[in-house]
Motif scaffolding. Structure first.
Motif, PDB file in Angstrom:
ATOM      1  N   UNK A 177      -7.960   3.982  -5.983  1.00  0.00           N
ATOM      2  CA  UNK A 177      -6.735   3.374  -6.514  1.00  0.00           C
ATOM      3  C   UNK A 177      -6.111   4.150  -7.665  1.00  0.00           C
ATOM      4  N   UNK A 178      -6.906   4.897  -8.441  1.00  0.00           N
ATOM      5  CA  UNK A 178      -6.347   5.637  -9.581  1.00  0.00           C
ATOM      6  C   UNK A 178      -5.381   6.733  -9.134  1.00  0.00           C
ATOM      7  N   UNK A 179      -5.393   7.031  -7.841  1.00  0.00           N
ATOM      8  CA  UNK A 179      -4.497   8.056  -7.296  1.00  0.00           C
ATOM      9  C   UNK A 179      -3.320   7.437  -6.539  1.00  0.00           C
ATOM     10  N   UNK A 180      -3.231   6.098  -6.562  1.00  0.00           N
ATOM     11  CA  UNK A 180      -2.235   5.401  -5.744  1.00  0.00           C
ATOM     12  C   UNK A 180      -1.283   4.590  -6.626  1.00  0.00           C
ATOM     13  N   UNK A 181       0.000   4.781  -6.413  1.00  0.00           N
ATOM     14  CA  UNK A 181       1.009   4.033  -7.169  1.00  0.00           C
ATOM     15  C   UNK A 181       1.173   2.618  -6.613  1.00  0.00           C
ATOM     16  N   UNK A 182       1.360   2.512  -5.301  1.00  0.00           N
ATOM     17  CA  UNK A 182       1.489   1.209  -4.657  1.00  0.00           C
ATOM     18  C   UNK A 182       1.223   1.333  -3.165  1.00  0.00           C
ATOM     19  N   UNK A 183       1.012   0.174  -2.522  1.00  0.00           N
ATOM     20  CA  UNK A 183       0.701   0.131  -1.090  1.00  0.00           C
ATOM     21  C   UNK A 183       1.498  -0.998  -0.431  1.00  0.00           C
ATOM     22  N   UNK A 184       2.026  -0.702   0.738  1.00  0.00           N
ATOM     23  CA  UNK A 184       2.774  -1.690   1.524  1.00  0.00           C
ATOM     24  C   UNK A 184       2.160  -1.725   2.918  1.00  0.00           C
TER      25      UNK A 184
ATOM     26  N   UNK B 163      -8.290  -5.576  -8.863  1.00  0.00           N
ATOM     27  CA  UNK B 163      -7.729  -4.226  -8.944  1.00  0.00           C
ATOM     28  C   UNK B 163      -6.205  -4.159  -8.864  1.00  0.00           C
ATOM     29  N   UNK B 164      -5.577  -5.170  -8.252  1.00  0.00           N
ATOM     30  CA  UNK B 164      -4.150  -5.062  -7.916  1.00  0.00           C
ATOM     31  C   UNK B 164      -3.363  -6.341  -8.159  1.00  0.00           C
ATOM     32  N   UNK B 165      -2.074  -6.164  -8.374  1.00  0.00           N
ATOM     33  CA  UNK B 165      -1.115  -7.261  -8.232  1.00  0.00           C
ATOM     34  C   UNK B 165      -0.803  -7.351  -6.743  1.00  0.00           C
ATOM     35  N   UNK B 166      -1.028  -8.521  -6.141  1.00  0.00           N
ATOM     36  CA  UNK B 166      -0.846  -8.688  -4.699  1.00  0.00           C
ATOM     37  C   UNK B 166       0.270  -9.683  -4.418  1.00  0.00           C
ATOM     38  N   UNK B 167       1.208  -9.288  -3.564  1.00  0.00           N
ATOM     39  CA  UNK B 167       2.349 -10.156  -3.236  1.00  0.00           C
ATOM     40  C   UNK B 167       2.632 -10.151  -1.738  1.00  0.00           C
ATOM     41  N   UNK B 168       2.682 -11.345  -1.154  1.00  0.00           N
ATOM     42  CA  UNK B 168       3.133 -11.494   0.226  1.00  0.00           C
ATOM     43  C   UNK B 168       4.656 -11.410   0.211  1.00  0.00           C
ATOM     44  N   UNK B 169       5.228 -10.437   0.922  1.00  0.00           N
ATOM     45  CA  UNK B 169       6.679 -10.232   0.867  1.00  0.00           C
ATOM     46  C   UNK B 169       7.419 -11.022   1.941  1.00  0.00           C
TER      47      UNK B 169
ATOM     48  N   UNK C 229     -10.670  -0.959   5.286  1.00  0.00           N
ATOM     49  CA  UNK C 229      -9.714   0.090   4.917  1.00  0.00           C
ATOM     50  C   UNK C 229      -9.084  -0.194   3.553  1.00  0.00           C
ATOM     51  N   UNK C 230      -8.784  -1.442   3.273  1.00  0.00           N
ATOM     52  CA  UNK C 230      -8.231  -1.806   1.961  1.00  0.00           C
ATOM     53  C   UNK C 230      -9.250  -1.504   0.858  1.00  0.00           C
ATOM     54  N   UNK C 231     -10.522  -1.830   1.098  1.00  0.00           N
ATOM     55  CA  UNK C 231     -11.550  -1.527   0.097  1.00  0.00           C
ATOM     56  C   UNK C 231     -11.721  -0.013  -0.071  1.00  0.00           C
ATOM     57  N   UNK C 232     -11.587   0.737   1.020  1.00  0.00           N
ATOM     58  CA  UNK C 232     -11.650   2.201   0.939  1.00  0.00           C
ATOM     59  C   UNK C 232     -10.514   2.728   0.062  1.00  0.00           C
TER      60      UNK C 232
END
Length: 269
Positions: free
Chosen positions: A129-136, A166-172, A121-124
């Motif tokens: 991604x060009x249509x997505x601002x961010x994901x949580x 593709x992304x900046x990834x952060x464990x919150x 699902x993340x790869x989908x």
């Protein structure tokens, strides 16, 4: 199925990986992390019983939810149907076209993703991604650690390299099993993924990059001279400052990109 899996009159389905968030403390922490804005077009994957949907629907311009379980559809319609900014999509998120919701403005995506489909699902989503601002996302802690992993660690692999390409990834933060009904057998974690508007390390052929990374990590114990022998020679690796005796987990994202660029240049000549 065990009685303990019945939550608010709904029998949690194992095949959908259903564990419903029920702890108000963690619900609020997730909302605070998302920081919903009044003009947001927000998409929630797997709203379940609406624990996250409820505080979101009053804070954003549009809330779209994507739910596969048909038994949850009438519950969600009854709970949120009176909100004019609420839209329910009864479908499989793996097949859903998220780009259709973007129009002239990028969407924001949130979700408690089923563990069994979280990686595909993340790869989908990354493909749109060009249509997505961010994901949580709420994911199994181990998956979040793999996404955020750095070279030289046991968790570092194909998912780490491609997600970080593709992304900046952060464990919150971590979410314990007791925050869910029924409690899962593993810890969960909240991750933030922010697609880059400009890729820090870009290649022309992203499919080739994925093939290289997949081959490199296909058999982790193999050295690069063996795992990448169908792509690049030992001499070429050394010219790039990469030892053929290293293993995939020792290479940075930038080094994988450099291998891909070298192959792209070779194909052009």
């Amino acid at each position: 199925m065990a009685k303990s899996r019945i939550v608010q009159g709904h029998q949690a389905r194992k095949r959908f990986g259903q564990n419903f968030l029920s702890d108000n403390h963690y619900i609020q922490r997730i909302i605070d992390a998302i920081a919903p804005q009044a003009d947001d077009r927000l998409v929630e994957i797997g709203p379940g019983l609406g624990a996250i949907s409820a505080p979101l629907v009053d804070k954003v311009a549009e809330l779209h939810v994507v739910e596969l379980d048909r038994d949850l559809i009438p519950r969600l319609e009854q709970k949120f149907g009176q909100h004019s900014n609420f839209t329910l999509h009864h479908c499989d998120a793996l097949k859903f076209d998220f780009a259709q919701l973007a129009d002239n403005k990028p969407i924001r995506v949130v979700g408690n993703l089923p563990y069994n489909i979280s990686t595909p699902l993340i790869f989908h989503l990354l493909s749109q991604r060009q249509h997505i601002k961010d994901m949580y996302f709420m994911l199994q802690k181990e998956v979040v650690e793999r996404i955020c992993a750095q070279p030289g660690t046991g968790s570092y692999g194909r998912l780490s390299v491609m997600a970080q390409y593709y992304c900046q990834a952060d464990l919150l933060f971590i979410v314990p099993p007791g925050a869910f009904q029924p409690p899962p057998k593993v810890e969960s974690a909240i991750i933030r993924l922010q697609p880059y508007s400009v890729l820090p390390f870009a290649v022309q052929d992203e499919k080739l990059l994925n093939q290289i990374v997949t081959a490199a990590f296909g058999q982790r114990r193999k050295t690069l001279r063996n795992s990448l022998k169908n792509f690049i020679t030992e001499d070429k690796l050394e010219q790039l400052g990469i030892s053929p005796s290293e293993r995939a987990e020792q290479l940075s994202l930038e080094q994988f990109v450099n291998i891909c660029r070298a192959l792209e240049c070779a194909s052009e000549n």
